[in-house]
Design an enzyme around this catalytic site. Structure first.
Site, PDB file in Angstrom:
ATOM      1  N   TRP A 202       0.813  -1.227   0.000  1.00 29.19           N
ATOM      2  CA  TRP A 202       0.000   0.000   0.000  1.00 29.19           C
ATOM      3  C   TRP A 202       0.841   1.270   0.000  1.00 29.19           C
ATOM      4  O   TRP A 202       0.327   2.360  -0.213  1.00 29.19           O
ATOM      5  CB  TRP A 202      -0.940   0.010   1.222  1.00 29.19           C
ATOM      6  CG  TRP A 202      -1.985  -1.049   1.222  1.00 29.19           C
ATOM      7  CD1 TRP A 202      -2.101  -2.112   0.356  1.00 29.19           C
ATOM      8  CD2 TRP A 202      -3.076  -1.162   2.141  1.00 29.19           C
ATOM      9  NE1 TRP A 202      -3.193  -2.869   0.686  1.00 29.19           N
ATOM     10  CE2 TRP A 202      -3.809  -2.313   1.782  1.00 29.19           C
ATOM     11  CE3 TRP A 202      -3.504  -0.414   3.243  1.00 29.19           C
ATOM     12  CZ2 TRP A 202      -4.951  -2.723   2.472  1.00 29.19           C
ATOM     13  CZ3 TRP A 202      -4.635  -0.815   3.939  1.00 29.19           C
ATOM     14  CH2 TRP A 202      -5.352  -1.957   3.552  1.00 29.19           C
ATOM     15  N   LYS A 203       2.119   1.128   0.305  1.00 28.10           N
ATOM     16  CA  LYS A 203       3.016   2.298   0.394  1.00 28.10           C
ATOM     17  C   LYS A 203       2.438   3.331   1.368  1.00 28.10           C
ATOM     18  O   LYS A 203       1.769   2.950   2.320  1.00 28.10           O
ATOM     19  CB  LYS A 203       3.282   2.886  -1.001  1.00 28.10           C
ATOM     20  CG  LYS A 203       3.755   1.812  -1.983  1.00 28.10           C
ATOM     21  CD  LYS A 203       4.281   2.364  -3.272  1.00 28.10           C
ATOM     22  CE  LYS A 203       4.683   1.217  -4.184  1.00 28.10           C
ATOM     23  NZ  LYS A 203       5.288   1.650  -5.435  1.00 28.10           N
TER      24      LYS A 203
ATOM     25  N   SER B 146       3.841  -2.189 -11.963  1.00 24.65           N
ATOM     26  CA  SER B 146       2.641  -1.988 -12.780  1.00 24.65           C
ATOM     27  C   SER B 146       1.877  -3.281 -13.060  1.00 24.65           C
ATOM     28  O   SER B 146       1.363  -3.481 -14.165  1.00 24.65           O
ATOM     29  CB  SER B 146       2.986  -1.259 -14.087  1.00 24.65           C
ATOM     30  OG  SER B 146       3.482   0.034 -13.798  1.00 24.65           O
TER      31      SER B 146
ATOM     32  N   GLU C 150      11.576  -6.245  -9.224  1.00 22.05           N
ATOM     33  CA  GLU C 150      10.801  -5.039  -9.550  1.00 22.05           C
ATOM     34  C   GLU C 150      11.657  -4.069 -10.353  1.00 22.05           C
ATOM     35  O   GLU C 150      12.386  -3.252  -9.765  1.00 22.05           O
ATOM     36  CB  GLU C 150      10.342  -4.347  -8.262  1.00 22.05           C
ATOM     37  CG  GLU C 150       9.443  -5.190  -7.398  1.00 22.05           C
ATOM     38  CD  GLU C 150       8.551  -4.315  -6.524  1.00 22.05           C
ATOM     39  OE1 GLU C 150       7.326  -4.440  -6.636  1.00 22.05           O
ATOM     40  OE2 GLU C 150       9.081  -3.493  -5.752  1.00 22.05           O
TER      41      GLU C 150
ATOM     42  N   GLY D  20       1.570  -2.637  -6.290  1.00 25.10           N
ATOM     43  CA  GLY D  20       1.457  -1.342  -5.633  1.00 25.10           C
ATOM     44  C   GLY D  20       0.096  -0.725  -5.893  1.00 25.10           C
ATOM     45  O   GLY D  20      -0.905  -1.070  -5.258  1.00 25.10           O
ATOM     46  N   GLY D  21       0.038   0.171  -6.871  1.00 26.43           N
ATOM     47  CA  GLY D  21      -1.170   0.937  -7.164  1.00 26.43           C
ATOM     48  C   GLY D  21      -2.449   0.108  -7.218  1.00 26.43           C
ATOM     49  O   GLY D  21      -3.464   0.485  -6.622  1.00 26.43           O
TER      50      GLY D  21
END
Ligand code: PGA
Length: 252
Positions: free
Chosen positions: A10-11, A213, A167, A234-235
């Site tokens: 989630w950063k 991504s 990554e 991530g996003g």
């Protein structure tokens, strides 16, 4: 066959309210999932709270970082023991944002890895090249050196606790993922290196996952590659529907 590992990073996103909503959405969508290990890494501040919300679900908890000392005068840092208290089972270490923005080095990543093993959490070690390094043709050299450094001093069976996340830095948060073939080439090289460093019986249990991504529309082809054992997302892990779709990948 290794159980695939899909982890959501989630950063520095979500308030507690948003985090709870996201977790509730995931719980609902991931009911009964047992063929994939699902991990989420929320910010430190909500680990404890979220741990309670996922207690009777297949979702496991990870931290996004950790410090290697057990306790003491290290303002702002969090120890392995503290993470275990919150219910964490994993910790992400050596993320490229930590390396690039906070100047973490191969040496500090290794210290974190050893501390996690010592105190009983599973490390997810991130490695990856910059765009310039890829263009110079030094991707494999860079990534192998990072893996070697991170696993230095790890003995025998302990390597089974590790997951390595490849990554490529140019693919993180850019919408531009590595193609399945590009990722597979690096994953194959990482796997080969781990087999060179450790007994096959242990090396074969290390999962090598891809990050950068990852989205619902590229996970299926990534997961079709023989050396891609999961994803660090991530996003797309900030949307319950997208993350759940990624967890329920269908290799093509
Ligand atoms: P992204 O991030 O999926 O937003 O590219 C991946 C990561 O940094 O772990």
């Amino acid at each position: 066959m290794l159980t695939p590992l899909i982890a959501g990073n989630w950063k520095m996103n979500t308030t507690l309210h948003e985090g709870v909503e996201l977790v509730m959405g995931l719980r609902e969508r991931l009911k009964g999932v047992d063929s994939v290990e699902v991990v989420i890494a929320p910010p430190f501040t909500m680990l404890q709270h979220i741990s309670h919300l996922i207690a009777d679900s297949p979702i496991k908890l990870a931290a996004q970082n950790v410090f290697w000392e057990k306790k003491g005068a290290y303002t702002g840092e969090v120890s392995v023991e503290m993470l275990k208290d919150t219910g964490c089972k994993y910790a992400i270490i050596g993320h490229s944002e930590r390396r690039e923005i906070f100047k973490e080095t191969d040496e500090t990543v290794n210290k974190k890895a050893m501390a996690l093993l010592r105190d009983g959490l599973k490390p997810i070690v991130c490695v990856g090249e910059t765009l310039a390094e890829r263009e110079q043709g030094v991707t494999l050299k860079k990534v192998k050196a990072q893996v070697k450094a991170a696993l230095s001093g790890v003995s025998g069976g302990a390597v089974r606790e590790f997951a390595v996340a490849y990554e490529p830095i140019w693919a993180i948060g850019t919408g531009k993922n590595a193609t399945s073939a590009e990722a597979e080439e690096v994953h194959g090289a990482i796997r080969e290196l781990i087999f060179e460093m450790f007994d096959a019986e242990f090396a074969k249990e290390v999962r090598v996952i891809y990050g950068g991504s990852v989205k619902p529309d590229n996970i299926d082809s990534l997961m079709a590659e023989p050396n891609i054992d999961g994803a660090l997302v991530g996003g797309a892990s900030l949307k319950a529907a997208d993350f759940a779709r990624i967890v329920m990948f269908q290799p093509v």
